[in-house]
Enzyme design. Structure first.
Site, short mmCIF file in Angstrom:
data_model
loop_
_atom_site.label_atom_id
_atom_site.label_comp_id
_atom_site.label_asym_id
_atom_site.label_seq_id
_atom_site.Cartn_x
_atom_site.Cartn_y
_atom_site.Cartn_z
N GLY A 5 21.77 63.85 14.73
CA GLY A 5 21.18 63.29 15.95
C GLY A 5 20.69 64.40 16.86
N ASN A 6 20.31 64.02 18.08
CA ASN A 6 19.89 65.04 19.04
C ASN A 6 20.35 64.66 20.44
OD1 ASN A 6 17.66 63.55 20.45
ND2 ASN A 6 16.89 63.46 18.35
N ARG A 7 20.06 65.53 21.40
CA ARG A 7 20.66 65.41 22.74
C ARG A 7 19.86 64.54 23.70
NH1 ARG A 7 21.25 71.34 24.67
NH2 ARG A 7 21.90 70.30 26.59
N SER A 8 18.83 63.85 23.24
CA SER A 8 18.03 63.05 24.17
C SER A 8 18.87 61.95 24.81
CB SER A 8 16.84 62.43 23.43
OG SER A 8 16.13 61.61 24.31
N ALA A 14 12.92 61.13 21.28
CA ALA A 14 13.02 62.33 20.45
C ALA A 14 13.39 61.88 19.04
CB ALA A 14 14.09 63.26 21.01
#
Ligand code: CTP
Length: 376
Positions: A180-183, A247
């Site tokens: 995943g990512n930090r958005s 994102a």
């Protein structure tokens, strides 16, 4: 507090007064020496009618003034927000549709009702949005009204369908693990909220966001980039504008294990092979399902030895084929999860708008200003 006589059937005047700590009047015959039927509207910064019944919308659309609320609506020169709530049949009736269209054409902000449980056993469109979401929408209207221009609170996106993507996608390795990512989704949600109070019909495609749904917004939840792609492409077919604030993961594991991946007895780590995901922004920009639509991308950039942040952003704008690119310099990693944002909005037409550090809501309004300028 200005309830109608029908509202007083549900909650009596003493309760309204005790809870709000404010005087309550429903008719024009109380405290006549203060001329309340004119004074309240003239002095208001914002009038909110929540819930607004089909009957109230009809009266407002036709300029009737048979009680204190409808008199106030005729004398108010500030922004007016209606939050309709009624059964689906009443909301969909041509009479109500026409009344809502009339009110919007005159500059009123009519928030789309939510879908869900209604009074009685039925469900459908017509539910009053959550009070917190309505409060946020009203705060947004007031903030925009303070921006400066006398008409800055007008719903200038009325009649437009806009799509906003928000959040960060997850690409599963197995049933419990993902990349995943930090958005946080904050900027996308601010865009959706801003568009809704500017009168747009808003589809918000949210990838793994835990924030409350903004009032008047149609929410589509997704998890993976593939799901995000399908939802955005479907909504874009009828959209005047698409803003890709999400994102999406650029890569996904080539294989997703059906079972949870176990640790190997010999202590070796598994090798994960990745495949590149479709570029949604590039796809919708180059196919243009709807001619004349305005497509906006975001770029989180850091400068490097091949160019500055803006050099790289101009190249990305051309590569993606979108109309606007909102560029964040993320060298310090500051944007993620922060309530504030600072950006440069680049146009494929050569335009450049610098947006100083401010709220994500303020940036959202600048983006919609730029979109609106380009809508045909
Ligand atoms: N985007 C998209 N589909 C993807 C990846 C990104 O639509 N699969 C969109 C994002 O929503 C955002 C913009 O493209 O609007 C960001 O561009 P992106 O290519 O993700 O930037 P980088 O990952 O920084 O690209 P590069 O590595 O090429 O610089």
């Amino acid at each position: 507090m200005v309830p109608t006589s029908s509202a007083l059937e549900f909650v009596g005047a003493p309760t309204w007064s005790a809870l709000s700590g404010k005087p309550v009047a429903a008719d024009v015959w109380t405290s006549v020496h203060e001329v309340p039927h004119v004074r309240i509207g003239q002095g208001a910064d914002l009038v909110v009618v929540a819930p607004a019944t089909a009957d109230l919308l009809a009266k407002a659309a036709h300029g009737l003034a048979d009680d204190l609320l409808t008199n106030t609506l005729l004398t108010a020169r500030c922004p007016v927000v209606f939050a309709p709530a009624m059964h689906t049949e009443m909301w969909e009736h041509p009479a109500t549709r026409a009344n809502v269209a009339t009110l919007r054409s005159r500059g009123a902000i009519v928030i789309e009702p939510d879908e869900g449980r209604l009074t009685g056993k039925d469900t459908g469109k017509g539910r009053l949005p959550d009070p917190e979401a309505l409060f946020e929408a009203c705060t947004e209207v007031l903030a925009r009204g303070n921006v400066g221009a006398p008409d800055s609170s007008t719903p200038d996106l009325s009649g437009r369908h806009v799509v906003v993507s928000a959040g960060g996608t997850r690409e599963y390795l197995d049933p419990v693990r993902f990349l995943g990512n930090r958005s946080s989704g904050l900027q996308g949600y601010a865009l959706a909220r801003a568009a809704a109070v500017r009168g747009a019909e808003v589809t918000l495609v949210a990838a793994n966001v835990g924030l409350p749904t903004p009032a008047g917004v149609r929410l589509v939840r997704v998890e993976t980039t593939s799901e995000l792609r399908d939802a955005v492409v479907e909504a874009a077919a009828s959209a005047d504008a698409v803003v890709m604030a999400a994102a999406p993961a650029d890569f996904r594991p080539t294989q997703v294990s059906d079972a949870k991946i176990k640790k190997a007895a010999d202590g070796s780590a598994p090798t994960i092979t990745l495949t590149q995901n479709d570029d949604i922004l590039h796809e919708i920009s180059t196919t243009r399902a709807r001619a004349g639509s305005v497509i906006v991308g975001f770029a989180a950039e850091t400068g490097d030895d091949t160019g500055t942040v803006l050099d790289l952003a101009r190249a990305k704008l051309a590569r993606k084929g979108c109309d606007l690119l909102v560029v964040n310099d993320v060298s310090g990693g500051a944007v993620f999860g922060s309530p504030d944002n600072e950006a440069v909005v680049l146009g494929a037409d050569g335009g450049r708008t610098d947006v100083p550090l401010g709220s994500k809501s303020a940036l959202a309004h600048v983006i919609w200003d730029e979109v609106r300028r380009r809508l045909v």
